[in-house]
Design an enzyme around this catalytic site. Structure first.
Site, PDB file in Angstrom:
ATOM      1  N   HIS A 271      13.665  62.445  32.352  1.00 41.68           N
ATOM      2  CA  HIS A 271      12.885  61.308  32.866  1.00 41.68           C
ATOM      3  C   HIS A 271      11.767  61.853  33.742  1.00 41.68           C
ATOM      4  CE1 HIS A 271      11.929  57.474  34.803  1.00 41.68           C
ATOM      5  NE2 HIS A 271      12.537  56.931  33.776  1.00 41.68           N
ATOM      6  N   ASP A 328      18.035  54.936  27.995  1.00 38.80           N
ATOM      7  CA  ASP A 328      18.086  54.772  26.536  1.00 38.80           C
ATOM      8  C   ASP A 328      19.274  55.456  25.891  1.00 38.80           C
ATOM      9  OD1 ASP A 328      14.649  55.033  26.926  1.00 38.80           O
ATOM     10  OD2 ASP A 328      15.636  53.263  26.073  1.00 38.80           O
TER      11      ASP A 328
HETATM   12  C1  SDX Z   1      11.905  55.582  29.314  1.00 41.04           C
HETATM   13  O1  SDX Z   1       8.790  56.058  33.121  1.00 41.04           O
HETATM   14  C2  SDX Z   1       9.786  55.289  32.995  1.00 41.04           C
HETATM   15  O2  SDX Z   1      10.289  54.744  33.938  1.00 41.04           O
HETATM   16  C3  SDX Z   1      10.282  55.077  31.575  1.00 41.04           C
HETATM   17  C4  SDX Z   1      11.558  54.263  31.433  1.00 41.04           C
HETATM   18  C5  SDX Z   1      11.329  52.818  31.799  1.00 41.04           C
HETATM   19  O3  SDX Z   1      12.306  52.142  32.183  1.00 41.04           O
HETATM   20  O4  SDX Z   1      10.196  52.316  31.603  1.00 41.04           O
HETATM   21  O5  SDX Z   1      12.565  54.798  32.266  1.00 41.04           O
HETATM   22  C6  SDX Z   1      12.052  54.252  30.002  1.00 41.04           C
HETATM   23  O6  SDX Z   1      10.901  55.813  28.698  1.00 41.04           O
HETATM   24  C7  SDX Z   1      12.996  56.609  29.487  1.00 41.04           C
HETATM   25  C8  SDX Z   1      12.658  57.966  28.766  1.00 41.04           C
HETATM   26  C9  SDX Z   1      13.008  57.808  27.271  1.00 41.04           C
HETATM   27  N1  SDX Z   1      12.529  58.962  26.519  1.00 41.04           N
HETATM   28  C10 SDX Z   1      13.414  59.888  26.005  1.00 41.04           C
HETATM   29  O7  SDX Z   1      14.621  59.856  26.190  1.00 41.04           O
HETATM   30  C11 SDX Z   1      12.750  60.957  25.144  1.00 41.04           C
HETATM   31  C12 SDX Z   1      13.350  62.338  25.464  1.00 41.04           C
HETATM   32  N2  SDX Z   1      12.911  62.697  26.834  1.00 41.04           N
HETATM   33  C13 SDX Z   1      11.734  63.494  26.949  1.00 41.04           C
HETATM   34  O8  SDX Z   1      10.810  63.475  25.931  1.00 41.04           O
HETATM   35  C14 SDX Z   1      11.231  63.679  28.381  1.00 41.04           C
HETATM   36  O9  SDX Z   1      12.303  63.957  29.163  1.00 41.04           O
HETATM   37  C15 SDX Z   1      10.427  62.525  28.995  1.00 41.04           C
HETATM   38  C16 SDX Z   1       9.272  62.149  28.136  1.00 41.04           C
HETATM   39  C17 SDX Z   1      11.293  61.334  29.235  1.00 41.04           C
HETATM   40  C18 SDX Z   1       9.929  63.015  30.356  1.00 41.04           C
HETATM   41  O10 SDX Z   1       9.080  64.027  30.097  1.00 41.04           O
HETATM   42  P1  SDX Z   1       8.493  64.921  31.294  1.00 41.04           P
HETATM   43  O11 SDX Z   1       8.939  64.486  32.640  1.00 41.04           O
HETATM   44  O12 SDX Z   1       7.033  65.001  31.018  1.00 41.04           O
HETATM   45  O13 SDX Z   1       9.243  66.233  31.083  1.00 41.04           O
HETATM   46  P2  SDX Z   1       8.520  67.490  30.587  1.00 41.04           P
HETATM   47  O14 SDX Z   1       7.982  67.189  29.222  1.00 41.04           O
HETATM   48  O15 SDX Z   1       7.594  67.948  31.656  1.00 41.04           O
HETATM   49  O16 SDX Z   1       9.740  68.521  30.446  1.00 41.04           O
HETATM   50  C19 SDX Z   1      10.094  69.372  31.506  1.00 41.04           C
HETATM   51  C20 SDX Z   1      10.963  70.436  30.839  1.00 41.04           C
HETATM   52  C21 SDX Z   1      10.267  71.049  29.614  1.00 41.04           C
HETATM   53  O17 SDX Z   1      10.799  72.328  29.427  1.00 41.04           O
HETATM   54  P3  SDX Z   1       9.948  73.622  30.040  1.00 41.04           P
HETATM   55  O18 SDX Z   1       8.546  73.482  29.501  1.00 41.04           O
HETATM   56  O19 SDX Z   1      10.034  73.449  31.563  1.00 41.04           O
HETATM   57  O20 SDX Z   1      10.689  74.828  29.517  1.00 41.04           O
HETATM   58  O21 SDX Z   1      12.159  69.827  30.342  1.00 41.04           O
HETATM   59  C22 SDX Z   1      12.185  69.915  28.928  1.00 41.04           C
HETATM   60  C23 SDX Z   1      10.771  70.200  28.476  1.00 41.04           C
HETATM   61  O22 SDX Z   1      10.759  70.880  27.237  1.00 41.04           O
HETATM   62  N3  SDX Z   1      12.674  68.610  28.445  1.00 41.04           N
HETATM   63  C24 SDX Z   1      13.567  68.465  27.467  1.00 41.04           C
HETATM   64  C25 SDX Z   1      13.795  67.080  27.382  1.00 41.04           C
HETATM   65  N4  SDX Z   1      13.038  66.429  28.295  1.00 41.04           N
HETATM   66  C26 SDX Z   1      12.336  67.383  28.951  1.00 41.04           C
HETATM   67  N5  SDX Z   1      14.181  69.370  26.681  1.00 41.04           N
HETATM   68  C27 SDX Z   1      15.068  68.859  25.758  1.00 41.04           C
HETATM   69  N6  SDX Z   1      15.355  67.548  25.625  1.00 41.04           N
HETATM   70  C28 SDX Z   1      14.733  66.636  26.417  1.00 41.04           C
HETATM   71  N7  SDX Z   1      14.999  65.330  26.278  1.00 41.04           N
END
Ligand code: SDX
Length: 392
Positions: A271, A328
């Site tokens: 998140h 989710d």
């Molecule tokens: C919602 O904003 C809100 O409040 C949204 C929400 C709402 O109520 O409106 O809460 C609803 O959208 C919840 C999120 C639903 N999405 C998912 O579940 C999709 C999977 N999650 C990711 O794509 C990700 O975690 C996000 C998009 C939710 C957040 O992305 P960030 O904060 O931009 O995280 P990031 O891309 O900067 O990642 C940081 C690190 C990275 O690794 P490094 O580059 O540091 O090595 O964490 C890793 C990412 O690769 N990472 C994941 C991951 N999420 C982040 N690795 C594997 N699986 C994941 N799900």
């Protein structure tokens, strides 16, 4: 040029905003609507009560609640020509695309909803969309399943009416299931608002140009559709199904999620704000056990989800990056147990988020905020002269 970057501190509305609606503490996993904790509201309030709280700032008295619901019921029909728009979509259309289009189309049939100069005008637009949106949600589902586009029953509660409109079969009496009604009511509360997330920011910035409420909401629905945002609840179920089909090998998918050369992400994890447990995920996980138990549903997908969560919470890749289950991760399992098709999960998220979007749009309009205009950090070419094509 690598020089010092200065952004005019007086520049208004650079994309962030002040809001008094929802408070999040990502480190402590705290979520409050107008100061009330999500845990208390999920346990003690109903969805329409929470909608009133988010939009108007206070929990309603009985009289206020009853008048609000009565005003919404008066708006629970849509122009019959909307059916022609629904009919024009192919059955293969994703429900979120249909819902976004129908919501925007409401402006054509309610032109007065655009100019909201008075609070009364604003209130009329608010009850209009709260009355009509559940009809659009139900028709989106019924279109895909070749069912007649019926209306609901204004003698029912708000959530009961949504379920009846969605699932009533022709020539059959629809029997409410209180377990499902209560579960959906709680899920809608948990999704009702979440500060300045992607779709809410979209609603605010589109609304800040004084485009109407329905057009602003349509844009928010499109933003929510994405699998990184609200579309994640559908993506979680598709991921869990794939793991189940693949023999339930969660370790293989954990490895894929950590592999930088693999675009696969563990859907429902991580998140932008919560770097601790998403408080909604905790409530939904408990509710999943209760609802499936009450409905007598044995779903191996729930066991796979719990196994995946346990492994991730013990894996340094996820722990170091503070990746926890989000709202989710478990919600789709409950929707599935209710008989809601997977491609309608994000539509249910939109139905829950509707009062939050409305509240945020209304706050932005009441505060007379300037048009949204985020600035950028320019990283392109410095100035250069034109070169004739013959010399390129
Ligand atoms: C919602 O904003 C809100 O409040 C949204 C929400 C709402 O109520 O409106 O809460 C609803 O959208 C919840 C999120 C639903 N999405 C998912 O579940 C999709 C999977 N999650 C990711 O794509 C990700 O975690 C996000 C998009 C939710 C957040 O992305 P960030 O904060 O931009 O995280 P990031 O891309 O900067 O990642 C940081 C690190 C990275 O690794 P490094 O580059 O540091 O090595 O964490 C890793 C990412 O690769 N990472 C994941 C991951 N999420 C982040 N690795 C594997 N699986 C994941 N799900």
């Amino acid at each position: 040029t690598g020089g010092v970057i200065t952004i005019d501190p007086g520049y208004k509305n650079t994309g962030s905003c002040e809001s008094g609606i929802t408070f999040l503490d990502g480190e402590k996993g705290i979520l409050r609507y107008r100061g009330y904790s999500i845990e208390e509201l999920a346990e003690k309030a109903d969805f329409l009560e929470v909608a009133y709280l988010l939009i108007f700032g206070e929990l309603p008295t009985k009289e206020q609640h009853d008048k609000f619901h009565a005003d919404i019921k008066k708006q629970s029909v849509v122009d019959d020509d909307v059916r022609k728009i629904v009919d024009a979509f192919p059955k293969s259309a994703h429900p979120m695309g249909v819902l976004s289009s129908l919501t925007s189309a409401l402006t054509a049939f309610n032109p007065s909803s655009v100019n909201v100069d008075s609070e009364e005008d604003m209130y009329n637009s608010v009850v209009k969309i709260l009355g009509k949106f559940p009809v659009l949600v139900a028709w989106t589902l019924r279109k895909k399943h070749g069912l007649p586009l019926d209306y609901g029953d204004n003698n029912l509660g708000y959530v009961e009416n949504v379920l009846k409109m969605m699932f009533k079969q022709p020539n059959q009496e629809y029997v409410q299931n209180k377990v499902i009604v209560d579960a959906l009511d709680k899920l809608l509360i948990l999704h009702a608002d979440h500060e300045q997330n992607c779709s809410t920011s979209t609603v605010r910035i589109v609304g800040s140009s004084h485009a109407g409420l329905f057009a602003s909401l349509s844009a928010g629905i499109s933003a929510l559709w994405g699998p990184l945002h609200g579309g994640a609840n559908q993506a979680v179920l598709e991921m869990l199904e794939a793991i189940k089909e693949d023999g339930g090998d969660t370790k293989k998918y954990m490895a894929k999620a950590k592999d930088k050369n693999d675009s696969f992400r563990l859907m429902g994890f991580g998140h932008r704000v919560y770097k601790n447990f998403d408080p909604r995920a905790k409530i939904i996980k408990t509710s999943a056990d209760e609802v499936l138990g009450d409905l007598g549903v044995e779903d191996p997908i729930l066991d796979i989800a719990k196994g995946l969560e346990k492994e991730a919470l013990e894996d340094s890749y996820f722990v170091d990056r503070k990746l926890y289950p989000n709202v989710d991760f478990y919600s789709g399992i409950i929707y599935r147990a209710m008989g809601i098709p997977t491609d309608m999960f994000t539509v249910m998220f939109a139905l829950g988020r509707l009062p939050g979007w409305i509240a945020q749009w209304r706050e932005m309009r009441l505060r007379k905020e300037p048009i949204g205009r985020p600035r950028q950090l320019y990283i392109g070419e410095t100035h250069r002269s034109f070169v004739p094509m013959s010399k390129r």
